[in-house]
Design a protein around this motif. Structure first.
Motif, PDB file in Angstrom:
ATOM      1  N   GLY A  94      -2.658  -9.651   1.818  1.00  0.00           N
ATOM      2  CA  GLY A  94      -1.288 -10.000   1.664  1.00  0.00           C
ATOM      3  C   GLY A  94      -0.350  -8.671   1.324  1.00  0.00           C
ATOM      4  N   LYS A  95      -0.975  -7.490   1.415  1.00  0.00           N
ATOM      5  CA  LYS A  95      -0.602  -6.240   0.948  1.00  0.00           C
ATOM      6  C   LYS A  95       0.029  -5.447   1.964  1.00  0.00           C
ATOM      7  N   HIS A  96       0.383  -6.127   3.147  1.00  0.00           N
ATOM      8  CA  HIS A  96       0.771  -5.294   4.156  1.00  0.00           C
ATOM      9  C   HIS A  96       2.324  -4.606   3.801  1.00  0.00           C
ATOM     10  N   PHE A  97       3.185  -5.425   3.268  1.00  0.00           N
ATOM     11  CA  PHE A  97       4.427  -5.027   2.930  1.00  0.00           C
ATOM     12  C   PHE A  97       4.416  -3.840   1.905  1.00  0.00           C
ATOM     13  N   GLU A  98       3.629  -4.054   0.989  1.00  0.00           N
ATOM     14  CA  GLU A  98       3.391  -2.831  -0.073  1.00  0.00           C
ATOM     15  C   GLU A  98       2.785  -1.658   0.562  1.00  0.00           C
ATOM     16  N   VAL A  99       1.912  -1.871   1.434  1.00  0.00           N
ATOM     17  CA  VAL A  99       1.367  -0.425   2.071  1.00  0.00           C
ATOM     18  C   VAL A  99       2.214   0.241   2.995  1.00  0.00           C
ATOM     19  N   VAL A 100       2.906  -0.484   3.826  1.00  0.00           N
ATOM     20  CA  VAL A 100       3.835   0.223   4.545  1.00  0.00           C
ATOM     21  C   VAL A 100       5.107   0.987   3.735  1.00  0.00           C
ATOM     22  N   GLU A 101       5.502  -0.037   2.645  1.00  0.00           N
ATOM     23  CA  GLU A 101       6.549   0.542   1.650  1.00  0.00           C
ATOM     24  C   GLU A 101       5.986   2.001   1.073  1.00  0.00           C
ATOM     25  N   GLU A 102       4.928   2.068   0.562  1.00  0.00           N
ATOM     26  CA  GLU A 102       4.260   3.201  -0.035  1.00  0.00           C
ATOM     27  C   GLU A 102       4.157   4.324   0.940  1.00  0.00           C
ATOM     28  N   GLN A 103       3.764   3.939   2.278  1.00  0.00           N
ATOM     29  CA  GLN A 103       3.383   5.014   3.285  1.00  0.00           C
ATOM     30  C   GLN A 103       5.109   5.596   3.435  1.00  0.00           C
ATOM     31  N   ILE A 104       5.877   4.814   3.659  1.00  0.00           N
ATOM     32  CA  ILE A 104       7.274   5.324   4.008  1.00  0.00           C
ATOM     33  C   ILE A 104       8.010   6.254   2.839  1.00  0.00           C
ATOM     34  N   LYS A 105       7.935   5.509   1.359  1.00  0.00           N
ATOM     35  CA  LYS A 105       8.325   6.005   0.084  1.00  0.00           C
ATOM     36  C   LYS A 105       7.544   7.313   0.015  1.00  0.00           C
ATOM     37  N   SER A 106       6.155   7.548  -0.033  1.00  0.00           N
ATOM     38  CA  SER A 106       5.515   8.612  -0.369  1.00  0.00           C
ATOM     39  C   SER A 106       5.904   9.781   0.406  1.00  0.00           C
ATOM     40  N   ALA A 107       5.859   9.533   1.972  1.00  0.00           N
ATOM     41  CA  ALA A 107       6.153  10.730   2.689  1.00  0.00           C
ATOM     42  C   ALA A 107       7.503  10.955   3.319  1.00  0.00           C
ATOM     43  N   TYR A 122      -9.035  12.544   9.933  1.00  0.00           N
ATOM     44  CA  TYR A 122      -8.400  13.795   9.630  1.00  0.00           C
ATOM     45  C   TYR A 122      -7.980  14.237   8.395  1.00  0.00           C
ATOM     46  N   GLY A 123      -7.934  13.316   7.428  1.00  0.00           N
ATOM     47  CA  GLY A 123      -7.636  13.266   6.074  1.00  0.00           C
ATOM     48  C   GLY A 123      -6.090  13.524   5.699  1.00  0.00           C
ATOM     49  N   GLU A 124      -5.395  13.098   6.627  1.00  0.00           N
ATOM     50  CA  GLU A 124      -3.878  13.434   6.556  1.00  0.00           C
ATOM     51  C   GLU A 124      -3.131  12.540   5.599  1.00  0.00           C
ATOM     52  N   THR A 125      -2.917  13.199   4.330  1.00  0.00           N
ATOM     53  CA  THR A 125      -2.239  12.628   3.270  1.00  0.00           C
ATOM     54  C   THR A 125      -0.646  12.651   3.405  1.00  0.00           C
ATOM     55  N   SER A 126      -0.030  11.741   2.502  1.00  0.00           N
ATOM     56  CA  SER A 126       1.524  11.662   2.679  1.00  0.00           C
ATOM     57  C   SER A 126       2.127  13.051   2.479  1.00  0.00           C
ATOM     58  N   PHE A 153       7.157   8.676  13.258  1.00  0.00           N
ATOM     59  CA  PHE A 153       6.488   8.578  12.281  1.00  0.00           C
ATOM     60  C   PHE A 153       5.583   7.219  11.978  1.00  0.00           C
ATOM     61  N   CYS A 154       4.195   7.139  12.004  1.00  0.00           N
ATOM     62  CA  CYS A 154       3.384   6.026  11.943  1.00  0.00           C
ATOM     63  C   CYS A 154       3.281   5.483  10.849  1.00  0.00           C
ATOM     64  N   ILE A 155       3.200   4.323  10.556  1.00  0.00           N
ATOM     65  CA  ILE A 155       2.723   3.660   9.275  1.00  0.00           C
ATOM     66  C   ILE A 155       2.082   2.171   9.761  1.00  0.00           C
ATOM     67  N   GLY A 156       1.230   1.733   8.787  1.00  0.00           N
ATOM     68  CA  GLY A 156       0.659   0.432   9.183  1.00  0.00           C
ATOM     69  C   GLY A 156      -0.566   0.158   8.436  1.00  0.00           C
ATOM     70  N   GLU A 157      -0.899  -1.127   8.090  1.00  0.00           N
ATOM     71  CA  GLU A 157      -1.918  -1.448   6.896  1.00  0.00           C
ATOM     72  C   GLU A 157      -3.217  -1.759   7.991  1.00  0.00           C
ATOM     73  N   VAL A 158      -4.453  -1.602   7.201  1.00  0.00           N
ATOM     74  CA  VAL A 158      -5.657  -2.081   7.753  1.00  0.00           C
ATOM     75  C   VAL A 158      -5.864  -3.300   7.619  1.00  0.00           C
ATOM     76  N   LYS A 159      -6.900  -3.835   8.149  1.00  0.00           N
ATOM     77  CA  LYS A 159      -7.162  -5.537   8.249  1.00  0.00           C
ATOM     78  C   LYS A 159      -7.554  -6.056   6.767  1.00  0.00           C
ATOM     79  N   GLU A 160      -8.117  -5.286   6.044  1.00  0.00           N
ATOM     80  CA  GLU A 160      -8.284  -5.705   4.654  1.00  0.00           C
ATOM     81  C   GLU A 160      -6.954  -6.051   3.984  1.00  0.00           C
TER      82      GLU A 160
END
Ligand code: PEP
Length: 251
Positions: free
Chosen positions: A138-151, A103-107, A126-133
């Motif tokens: 090895g990007k899971h830490f930065e993905v969740v950081e960005e999700q938290i920071k931006s939203a 549903y295209g939910e952005t931060s 509030f849900c956060i989490g990385e996809v398999k790729e």
């Protein structure tokens, strides 16, 4: 204070009658029992009011699975945070990966939803989490950081302290693959450290961080035994009391 929470997410399952029966069965199963966590059930909008009336909401919190990013008005088909709160629901799941992906939910949208939820007295899960790729790269830490920071990092300390976070690796949701308790602990600790960097140790220590992704009766005890895993957001296994209760009792 940091709470332990086991929260169900029914997703788009159960008719009104089936959902009511499930909620009542869970209510009966918990009657007279003392458990070591808060219990929440996340239901489709249509169930909220009936479920909230049919159960002991001091024992089981009710959550919506979404709310609108607008306060009110000409938004056909949407349900506002104020409307959710008027049903007796106390929580709202926001930023689930299915809503982000389908549903295209952005931060930006999620920030608006979080603010409206808080204004109406709802606790966002509030849900956060990385996809398999991303995990494989090895990007899971930065993905969740960005999700938290931006939203979320625009929130005041007072508002941030009202949130519950749910780390849900997308590769583990509904797949039968679960993060190991080592993987969950590692990233939960990282998330807590990241929060501490912005809001300080006290708020980070008190933040409830749930794990979600194929959590079940067989793995809940191990996951919940880790110091930074404060419970679970449970999809499939929340749809039957005999599967959900052992997860609650894993605490
Ligand atoms: C979820 O959708 O939040 C979830 C964790 O689902 P499942 O438990 O079915 O993997």
């Amino acid at each position: 204070m940091r709470k332990n929470i086991v929260a169900g997410n029914w997703k788009m399952n159960k008719t009104l009658q089936e959902g009511l029966a499930l909620a009542q069965e869970l209510n009966d199963a918990l009657k007279g029992k003392s458990v070591n966590c808060d219990v929440v059930i996340g239901t489709p909008f249509i169930h909220l009011a009936s479920v909230a009336q049919a159960i002991d909401t001091d024992k089981i919190g009710v959550a919506a699975e979404n709310c609108a990013d607008k306060a009110e008005g000409a938004y056909t088909g949407e349900v506002s945070a104020k409307m959710v709160a008027s049903t007796g629901a106390k929580y709202v799941i926001l930023g689930h990966s299915e809503r982000r992906a389908y549903y295209g939910e952005t931060s930006e949208i999620l920030t608006d939803k979080v603010n409206l939820a808080l204004e109406n007295g709802l606790t966002p899960i509030f849900c956060i989490g990385e996809v398999k790729e991303e995990r494989e790269a090895g990007k899971h830490f930065e993905v969740v950081e960005e999700q938290i920071k931006s939203a979320l990092f625009g929130l005041s300390s007072e508002d941030f302290a009202k949130l519950v976070l749910a780390y849900e690796p997308v590769w583990a949701i509904g797949t039968g693959l679960t993060a190991t308790s080592d993987q969950a602990e590692e990233i939960h600790a990282h998330i807590r450290g990241f929060i501490a960097g912005k809001y300080g140790e006290e708020i980070a220590e008190n933040c409830t961080i749930l794990y979600g992704g194929s959590c079940n009766a067989g793995n809940a005890k191990d996951l919940f035994s880790r110091p930074n895993v404060d419970g679970g957001l449970i999809g499939g296994a929340s749809l039957a009391v005999d599967k959900f209760m052992p997860i609650i009792e894993a605490f």
